[in-house]
Scaffold this active site. Structure first.
Site, PDB file in Angstrom:
ATOM      1  N   CYS A  23       0.834  -1.265  -0.074  1.00  0.00           N
ATOM      2  CA  CYS A  23      -0.034   0.113  -0.160  1.00  0.00           C
ATOM      3  C   CYS A  23       0.867   1.390   0.145  1.00  0.00           C
ATOM      4  CB  CYS A  23      -0.757   0.253   1.142  1.00  0.00           C
ATOM      5  SG  CYS A  23      -2.060   1.434   1.462  1.00  0.00           S
ATOM      6  N   ASN A  24       0.863   1.971  -0.941  1.00  0.00           N
ATOM      7  CA  ASN A  24       1.606   3.105  -1.020  1.00  0.00           C
ATOM      8  C   ASN A  24       1.317   4.218  -0.217  1.00  0.00           C
ATOM      9  OD1 ASN A  24       2.994   3.224  -4.160  1.00  0.00           O
ATOM     10  ND2 ASN A  24       1.101   2.162  -4.141  1.00  0.00           N
TER      11      ASN A  24
ATOM     12  N   CYS B 122      -1.062   3.135  -6.659  1.00  0.00           N
ATOM     13  CA  CYS B 122      -1.813   2.472  -5.722  1.00  0.00           C
ATOM     14  C   CYS B 122      -2.102   1.314  -6.156  1.00  0.00           C
ATOM     15  CB  CYS B 122      -3.035   3.373  -5.584  1.00  0.00           C
ATOM     16  SG  CYS B 122      -4.420   2.757  -4.562  1.00  0.00           S
TER      17      CYS B 122
END
Ligand code: DGL
EC number: 5.1.1.3
Length: 258
Positions: A74-75, A187
């Site tokens: 998860c960015n 994302c």
């Protein structure tokens, strides 16, 4: 840590399954414990403090399960929590960031025009500002927050072609796409939209995601620690989610096998 211990992989919800798939493809002997926090998704519209608190709870759970490494798939959670997590936990923590370098390097010295699609929080955080500073004088970069693309995945509406294309046009019709060299999927939820982006963009525009690079990095870290799973180990992915509904379990499974 034993090389047969599992790897913990987490995301705000279902997007990180795109990373888990990549691990399975590249490192089939590894056992992956995936945790999606769909009950609290999206993270991208929360405050950094909220995302940090949620990330700590998940990492705590993984540590209790005895994982040998953790991938923040998860960015957004990486931007908000990776440094704080590394300060507290000894377990190796691999994070993600929008693959802007890859997009700029494609130009081999020529100025690139790059759209970075990510969550509002990722684009607001310091980590992204630092990344922008590295490339913005030599390239034209358009950071574009696309929170609805997270919701569509979480709602299980990814197969609704009209909805998805309408949403993509809503975000990207502001650009002359024929002048764009690449779109960075910053994302992990957005990786599931690759075919839709292909439909939207001219053939000349590349679609870039950070999943392969993240998995390569994971391999390097495990190799350096001598904890890569042995060739005879039987790998797999175990899916868990904070939303324990049948709907989410089915959706997660469908994305894993998509
Ligand atoms: N999948 C996440 C990312 O890579 C975040 C999505 C969200 O919860 O907003 O940024």
């Amino acid at each position: 840590m034993a090389s047969t211990a599992p790897i913990g992989v987490f995301d705000s919800g279902l997007g990180g399954i795109s990373v888990a798939r990549e691990i399975r493809r590249d490192m089939p002997n590894e056992q992956v414990l995936y945790f999606g926090d769909s009950a609290n998704a999206p993270y991208g519209t929360k405050t950094p403090e909220q995302v940090r608190e949620l990330s700590f709870a998940i990492v705590d759970r993984f540590v209790k399960q005895g994982v040998k490494a953790i991938v923040i798939a998860c960015n957004t959670a990486t931007s908000a929590a990776a440094d704080a997590l590394r300060d507290v936990y000894d377990v190796p923590i691999i994070g993600m960031e929008p693959a802007l370098k890859l997009a700029c390097d494609r130009g081999q010295g020529h100025r690139q025009r790059v759209i970075v699609a990510a969550t509002p929080l990722t684009l607001r955080e310091r980590k992204f500002a630092v990344l922008m500073d590295r490339f913005k004088s030599d390239h034209t970069i358009f950071p574009d927050p696309c929170p609805d693309l997270v919701e569509i995945v979480e709602q299980g509406r990814l197969d609704d072609h009209d909805l998805v294309m309408r949403t993509l046009h809503g975000y990207f019709d502001q650009y002359d796409l024929s002048t764009i060299d690449s779109v960075v999927l910053g994302c992990t939820h957005f990786v599931f939209y690759r075919d839709y982006f292909r439909e939207l963009l001219p053939d000349s525009a590349a679609i870039i995601d950070g999943n392969p690079g993240t998995v390569r990095h994971l391999r390097v870290v495990l190799e350096s620690l001598g904890t890569l799973a042995p060739d005879h180990a039987i790998g797999g992915i175990e899916l868990a989610n904070s939303d324990t509904s049948e709907r989410i379990a089915e959706l997660a499974d469908a994305l894993l096998h998509r």
